[in-house]
Structures are given as C-alpha cells and as structure tokens.
Design a protein around this motif. Structure first.
Motif, short mmCIF file in Angstrom:
data_model
loop_
_atom_site.label_atom_id
_atom_site.label_comp_id
_atom_site.label_asym_id
_atom_site.label_seq_id
_atom_site.Cartn_x
_atom_site.Cartn_y
_atom_site.Cartn_z
N PRO A 350 25.43 21.82 -8.03
CA PRO A 350 24.19 22.15 -8.00
C PRO A 350 22.64 21.93 -7.07
N ARG A 351 22.51 23.24 -6.81
CA ARG A 351 22.06 22.58 -5.79
C ARG A 351 20.42 21.26 -6.07
N ASP A 430 26.10 27.95 1.31
CA ASP A 430 24.82 27.72 0.27
C ASP A 430 25.39 28.96 -0.89
N GLY A 432 24.36 31.60 -2.01
CA GLY A 432 23.76 31.95 -2.11
C GLY A 432 23.32 33.20 -0.42
N ALA A 451 24.87 25.85 -5.36
CA ALA A 451 24.81 26.77 -6.87
C ALA A 451 23.60 26.80 -7.55
N ASP A 452 22.68 27.71 -8.36
CA ASP A 452 22.28 27.11 -8.37
C ASP A 452 22.10 26.49 -9.88
N SER A 453 23.02 26.41 -10.21
CA SER A 453 23.07 25.18 -11.37
C SER A 453 23.89 24.88 -12.28
N ALA A 456 26.33 27.78 -13.23
CA ALA A 456 26.33 28.76 -12.45
C ALA A 456 27.08 28.08 -11.81
#
Length: 550
Positions: A350-351, A430, A432, A451-453, A456
């Motif tokens: 997670p980011r 990343d 994204g 990742a966002d979470s 995710a």
C-alpha cells in the motif's frame, strides 16, 4: 516381466497412499549425505561427471547421423560433450517401431520399469547434480535437490497417479441384464489401456529434470513411447536420464527406442519439426509463453501440456513479524537469481504503508528493509554464491541491464565472485504510473509496487495472475477477513497462494505428493503437475465384449 513391479511394489503402494493424504513424504532423501548415498558418492559423482566432459556421450544403439553439443557451464567452462543426433523422421520412425510392444505390455510391467528407472536415477544423484549444476547454473545444493531427489519425487508422483488411473477400471467384468421371463443377457466385458502414441517432452534450460520428469514418466507408465528434446544449453541431465531408461528397458526385454534423445543446437533447432509431425500424439512443454502459444497453435491433434511464463506476486498488507517477512522475501527473490518459475517478481505494498509488529512502516521503509535483508543474506560471498547460483542464459543479464530504467532503483544488482552471476535488482514503481511490472522479467529482478490500499494490492495481483498468468502468489496480512477475501480471489485467478511464510519455507518451493505445481487455470500453463487430468489424458480405454460361455 513382473519382477520389477514386485521389487518396487511397496514403494508404489506407499506413493499411492501419499497421493491421497497430501502430507509430507519423499522416498528419495534430499540431503547430499555420504551416510545416505555412500561415503564415496560425492567424489564418485563428480568423477563420473568429469569423465563425460570433452568426450562423446555413449548411448548404445541410439539412432545417429552426426554428433552435436555446445553446452557451456555458467560456472565458467565449456562442457564439449558430443551427443548422438538424428533427423526427426528417423527418430519418429524408431519411436513408432518400438511403440507396439511397449503398448502391449501390462500396466504392472510398465510401472515396474518406470520405478526401476527412478531408483537407479536416485542412486546417481551426485552425478546428476553436477550435470544440472554445470548446465543450469544452480549451486550444488539446489542442483542436487531439484535435479535429483525432488525431480525423482515428481516422476514417482506421475507414475503413482498413472497406476491409480489405469487400474481404476477393472480389466474384466461380467455384465448381466435381466430379461424378465427370458434368460438374462450375460456378457463378458474386458477393458484395455490404449496409449495415444509418441510423446514429445520439450525440456527447459533452468530445470531440465524437475520440469521434464512428470511428463516423461506419465507418458511411459501409460504405454506411450517418448522422445526427449532437451534445451541445447542443458542436454546432459536429460541425456543421462535417457541412458538409464534405455538400459532398464533393454534389461526388461523391451526395445531401447521406447525412449529417445532428440539433440539439436541453437540456431538449428528441430523442435518445430517435432511438434508438427503428425505422429506426435502428446507434447509436454516448459518455456516461454511466446513459443508455448506457437506449440498450441501448431500441434495439430496432439494433446498438449504446457508450463509457461507468468508474473508471480507478493502482497504485503500487514505483518506481525516484519523482520521474518523481509528475510523470507529476500531469500525468495535471491534464490537461483530469480530463475525459477515460482520466484516472486512483484511485491505490492500500500502506498500509505503497512502496520507491523515494529509499528507503522512507510512504503519506502518496507522497500529499504527488503533490500537490507537481501544485503544481509548475501553478505558472505560463499553463501551468496550458494543462494544465487549462476545465470543460465546470458540474455538474462541483458534483460537485467534494461530493467534498471524501469523505475527507482532501491537496490542495484552486482556480480558475484564466481560464475556468470548477478544479485537481485530491486526497483520501486507505482501501479498508477507504469505497467513495467506487468510483464515477466525473468531473472534477478524484483519490483516493489505501490498500490492504493491493501485491498487494491490484492486485486491488482490477482488480476495480473488472470491476465498474464502466475504460478505462485503470497500474502502477508493479519486481518482474517482480508485473508479470506484474498484466498477467494487468488483461487478464482487460478493461482496457488501462500500466507505469512517466515522461517525456512518459501513461496518458491513446491513439494511432490502435496502441492500441485501450476493449476492450469491461468495463462501460466494449461496443465497441473501431476493431477488426474495431466496423466489420464495420455491413454484411453478400449473395450471388447462377447456373450459369456455357459
């Protein structure tokens, strides 16, 4: 003909029992100990290997029109072994000629022969270890285990599964159908195992025996002849296997050509001609997805079993053993320099970071801790060489150089003191902002992916398995609801999942008689070692019936 079956009956029965229990069992010790294999076994094995280097490989009565061989040890010398080579038409004709008598043999006879081959291969595990080490670049301990006992385990697993499937239906039964006041119809029915024909086993360079033995022995046990096509860079381990198989076959009264060796050289491969030959009925392939796709598209009516490329992932959502997790991941990405079909490539984090037993860790703290764990693991040169081994194919080093530009370097790769070598390159990206991590980068290359979470990250890893294929996946988490979710989505993606591995067990490892290797349910391969479908599709049952005599 039943002597070999009776000699190994206890081994077979125990193997069949292990198939259904799926616990730990191995008849072939993985420890290269003189107390197990004989006090002189190590020296004898190395001497046997050295005697092969620079010489003509002896394969009595094998079809031969010329000699080929250009293997190079990743540890720094040319093998200069010349093997008998023949054209495709001659090999197929010889295999076809040997097929009828082998197909007519009883399942007991064929299984007995296979078990004898495997036990003889086990006795020469030290010689095989040297052959595997100097064709694949594996360090000796891995070459011994994976190239010897673990490969033999997988071969035995295939034989045991074949025995179960061939004997599931009785050879004979009396069929009686009532006809009311009229006499019953009574038929004598008989069933016979009918093999498909000629099997082609296409070997890979990195694990020539481990990946090839399941198909070779599944085909042999079910009555098919086998043409073994090694990778041009790793001929010796499979040539030794073919030699042992041919010796046992002749001793048992069968044509040696039930098993043949198809040797070629880089740039003049005969694989495509074998795949497209109309008499090839079964193909076992391990290798790249690009060539795997070609095999599937051009194999005609042959039954094709593949293990191909994939992108294996680890998801770090949380952990209650941060140091243990980092050490485990470090070993997993370092082992044999990532040249394993089970090695992880992408590590999703997670980011915002994760919760651990050492407190909250940011994305960068997780990344640098994994890199530090790799540094600690490889700090001793001798241990580093033993863990990383050598690079089998020089193209892997070129891929490594190109990967440096794909993200932010957390840990750079460097050569070791011995052999053609490279330590892990760790890159942060990343999810994204790039898709670089979504393609297989075979070798010592690992991406740590933001990742966002946690959820995710699980979805991204599972989605990658569905679209690109994966053989293994791993999860570190402390939330049982999220673990349950991950179990479901990775299963739906057709990938085997390991959860919270620390200590001396790693996501790379796959154990015969317990783990099914590959699921066949995503693009990483259409087959699973060694489930029922992998074995039972190599034969059919033919029936004959007639009225039963009064």
């Amino acid at each position: 003909m039943s002597d070999l079956f009776n000699r190994h009956r206890d081994l077979l029965e125990t193997a069949v029992k292990a198939l259904s229990e799926r616990g730990f069992w191995s008849p072939f010790p993985e420890v290269p100990s003189g107390k197990i294999y004989g006090e002189t076994a190590k020296d004898d094995g190395e001497a046997a290997f050295r005697s092969l280097v620079g010489d003509r490989f002896d394969l009595p009565d094998h079809p031969e029109s010329k000699r080929l061989g250009s293997e190079n040890s990743p540890w720094g010398f040319d093998l200069n072994i010349l093997y008998p080579s023949s054209d495709v038409a001659t090999l197929v004709a010889a295999s076809k000629a040997a097929g009828e008598v082998w197909a007519d043999a009883s399942p007991e006879t064929r299984v007995g022969v296979c078990l004898e081959i495997l036990t003889r291969l086990n006795r020469m595990s030290f010689e095989m270890a040297n052959a595997v080490m100097h064709t694949t670049g594996q360090a000796f301990p891995m070459a011994f285990q994976a190239g010897g006992p673990h490969a033999q385990d997988r071969g035995l697993e295939a034989v045991a599964t074949a025995w179960v499937e061939m004997t599931r239906t009785p050879g004979q039964a009396t069929w009686e159908k009532p006809q009311g006041k009229a006499p019953a119809i009574i038929l004598e029915k008989n069933w016979q195992v009918v093999p498909r024909g000629i099997a082609l086993a296409i070997g890979c360079q990195t694990f020539p025996t481990w990946n090839s033995y399941p198909g070779i022995f599944a085909s042999l046990a079910t009555g098919n002849t086998v043409i073994v096509k090694p990778h041009p860079g790793a001929i010796l381990p499979l040539a030794l296997t073919v030699r042992v198989a041919r010796e046992v076959l002749v001793e048992a009264g069968f044509p040696a050509d039930v098993v043949l060796l198809a040797v070629d050289e880089a740039g003049a491969e005969i694989t495509k001609n074998l795949v497209t030959h109309p008499d090839i009925a079964i193909i076992d392939y391990t290798g790249s997805s690009a060539f795997g796709e070609w095999v599937r598209d051009n194999a005609g009516s042959a039954q094709v079993f593949t293990e191909e490329a994939g992108v294996n992932s680890i998801v770090i959502a949380a952990t209650d053993d941060f140091a243990g997790m980092c050490a485990n991941i470090a070993f997993s990405i370092s082992l044999y320099s990532g040249q394993m079909c089970t090695a992880p490539q992408d590590i999703f984090v997670p980011r915002a970071g994760v919760e651990t037993n050492e407190g909250h860790k940011s994305f960068d703290e997780v990344a640098t801790a994994i890199a530090a764990a790799v540094d600690a693991l490889l700090s001793d040169p001798a241990r580093a060489s033993g863990v990383c081994g050598a690079i089998a194919n020089p193209a892997t080093l070129a891929r490594l150089d190109e990967a440096r530009s794909l993200g932010r370097i957390i840990r750079d790769s460097a050569p070791l003191a011995s052999g053609r070598s490279a330590t892990p390159l760790i890159i942060a990206v990343d999810a994204g902002g790039t898709k670089a991590h979504e393609e297989e980068c075979f070798g010592p290359i690992a991406f740590i992916v933001a990742a966002d979470s946690a959820e995710a990250a699980i979805d991204l890893a599972a989605g990658l398995a569905r679209s690109k294929g994966a053989i293994t996946a791993a999860l570190y988490d402390t939330d049982e609801a999220r673990i349950a979710y991950a179990v479901k989505v990775f299963a739906r993606a057709g990938v085997n999942l390991s959860i919270n591995l620390t200590g001396n067990i790693f996501v790379n490892q796959s154990a015969a008689f317990s783990d099914f290797h590959v699921t066949g349910a995503n693009p990483a391969g259409n087959a699973s070692l060694t489930d029922t479908a992998f074995v039972a599709n190599r034969f059919r049952l033919a029936m004959w019936r007639r009225p039963k005599a009064a």
